[in-house]
Design a protein around this motif. Structure first.
Motif, PDB file in Angstrom:
ATOM      1  N   GLU A  29      -2.737   6.030  -0.080  1.00  0.00           N
ATOM      2  CA  GLU A  29      -2.527   4.784   0.643  1.00  0.00           C
ATOM      3  C   GLU A  29      -3.803   4.236   1.253  1.00  0.00           C
ATOM      4  O   GLU A  29      -3.772   3.189   1.880  1.00  0.00           O
ATOM      5  CB  GLU A  29      -1.458   4.984   1.717  1.00  0.00           C
ATOM      6  CG  GLU A  29      -0.097   5.261   1.114  1.00  0.00           C
ATOM      7  CD  GLU A  29       1.001   5.422   2.150  1.00  0.00           C
ATOM      8  OE1 GLU A  29       0.708   5.421   3.358  1.00  0.00           O
ATOM      9  OE2 GLU A  29       2.168   5.551   1.733  1.00  0.00           O
ATOM     10  N   TYR A  76       0.783  -1.230   0.000  1.00  0.00           N
ATOM     11  CA  TYR A  76       0.000   0.000   0.000  1.00  0.00           C
ATOM     12  C   TYR A  76       0.818   1.285   0.000  1.00  0.00           C
ATOM     13  O   TYR A  76       0.322   2.316  -0.421  1.00  0.00           O
ATOM     14  CB  TYR A  76      -0.953   0.018   1.202  1.00  0.00           C
ATOM     15  CG  TYR A  76      -2.060  -0.984   1.042  1.00  0.00           C
ATOM     16  CD1 TYR A  76      -3.183  -0.684   0.284  1.00  0.00           C
ATOM     17  CD2 TYR A  76      -1.973  -2.242   1.622  1.00  0.00           C
ATOM     18  CE1 TYR A  76      -4.204  -1.606   0.113  1.00  0.00           C
ATOM     19  CE2 TYR A  76      -2.980  -3.175   1.449  1.00  0.00           C
ATOM     20  CZ  TYR A  76      -4.094  -2.846   0.695  1.00  0.00           C
ATOM     21  OH  TYR A  76      -5.089  -3.756   0.513  1.00  0.00           O
ATOM     22  N   GLY A  77       2.064   1.270   0.467  1.00  0.00           N
ATOM     23  CA  GLY A  77       2.786   2.523   0.606  1.00  0.00           C
ATOM     24  C   GLY A  77       4.247   2.450   0.218  1.00  0.00           C
ATOM     25  O   GLY A  77       4.831   1.372   0.105  1.00  0.00           O
ATOM     26  N   HIS A  89      -4.048  -1.696  -4.576  1.00  0.00           N
ATOM     27  CA  HIS A  89      -2.761  -1.585  -3.915  1.00  0.00           C
ATOM     28  C   HIS A  89      -1.926  -0.487  -4.568  1.00  0.00           C
ATOM     29  O   HIS A  89      -2.421   0.257  -5.398  1.00  0.00           O
ATOM     30  CB  HIS A  89      -2.036  -2.932  -3.854  1.00  0.00           C
ATOM     31  CG  HIS A  89      -1.675  -3.545  -5.164  1.00  0.00           C
ATOM     32  ND1 HIS A  89      -2.318  -4.633  -5.678  1.00  0.00           N
ATOM     33  CD2 HIS A  89      -0.741  -3.230  -6.074  1.00  0.00           C
ATOM     34  CE1 HIS A  89      -1.779  -4.972  -6.831  1.00  0.00           C
ATOM     35  NE2 HIS A  89      -0.815  -4.125  -7.096  1.00  0.00           N
ATOM     36  N   PHE A  90      -0.674  -0.379  -4.158  1.00  0.00           N
ATOM     37  CA  PHE A  90       0.204   0.715  -4.543  1.00  0.00           C
ATOM     38  C   PHE A  90       0.188   0.966  -6.047  1.00  0.00           C
ATOM     39  O   PHE A  90       0.542   0.099  -6.836  1.00  0.00           O
ATOM     40  CB  PHE A  90       1.636   0.395  -4.089  1.00  0.00           C
ATOM     41  CG  PHE A  90       2.620   1.487  -4.380  1.00  0.00           C
ATOM     42  CD1 PHE A  90       2.815   2.508  -3.475  1.00  0.00           C
ATOM     43  CD2 PHE A  90       3.356   1.493  -5.549  1.00  0.00           C
ATOM     44  CE1 PHE A  90       3.730   3.518  -3.733  1.00  0.00           C
ATOM     45  CE2 PHE A  90       4.273   2.490  -5.815  1.00  0.00           C
ATOM     46  CZ  PHE A  90       4.456   3.502  -4.897  1.00  0.00           C
TER      47      PHE A  90
END
Length: 164
Positions: free
Chosen positions: A101, A62-63, A106-107
């Motif tokens: 985020e 996520y980040g 997802h990312f």
């Protein structure tokens, strides 16, 4: 599982759309712009803006702080390559980059080109939401989508040539 209707009208059932796209289970309209071991770049044709690219990690994270050192280098190198061909091939002078985020995906980073017509919506980051809504709702005719697909092919070709 979630049921998602893609921009081309196809409905897919997936747990994560980003995972489905980056794994090749779902093919984005226009195809893959560029792909590495860690990342996958494509355009979401639901927002038919020439040169709008989504760069997504293949790993479900996520980040930024979850990227490995190798992924960080791959990420910045891809952003740079994509940006270079956006400028050289499509004549895109300015791009907004954003990611969040708290997404259900997802990312992934959005690379949104700035065109003259967008000035009607303002000249700041706050203009992006109305610009994207306008593109999705008012620019989704076949002629414009064909132009977007053509621009995707131009980016793919330029990125392949750069690799050789």
């Amino acid at each position: 599982m979630r049921q998602i209707t893609l921009s081309n009208g196809t409905t897919v059932e997936v747990e994560c759309l980003s995972c489905a796209i980056t794994s090749g289970m779902v093919e984005p309209d226009g195809g893959v712009v560029i792909e590495t071991e860690h990342f996958h770049a494509h355009q979401d044709v639901a927002y038919p803006i020439k040169g709008l690219i989504i760069l997504a990690s293949k790993r479900h994270i996520y980040g930024f702080d979850e990227l490995t050192e190798e992924e960080k280098m791959d990420y910045i190198n891809l952003l740079t390559k994509i940006r270079k061909v956006q400028r050289e091939v499509l004549g895109i002078e300015h791009v907004y980059y954003f990611y969040n985020e708290d997404t259900t995906h997802h990312f992934h980073t959005w690379m949104v080109p700035r065109y003259e017509w967008m000035n009607d919506f303002g000249r700041s980051v706050e203009s992006l939401r109305p610009v994207l809504h306008h593109a999705r709702n008012e620019m989704n005719d076949q002629e414009n989508v064909n132009e977007v697909i053509k621009s995707i092919r131009m980016l793919i070709k330029a990125l392949r040539e750069e690799r050789e």
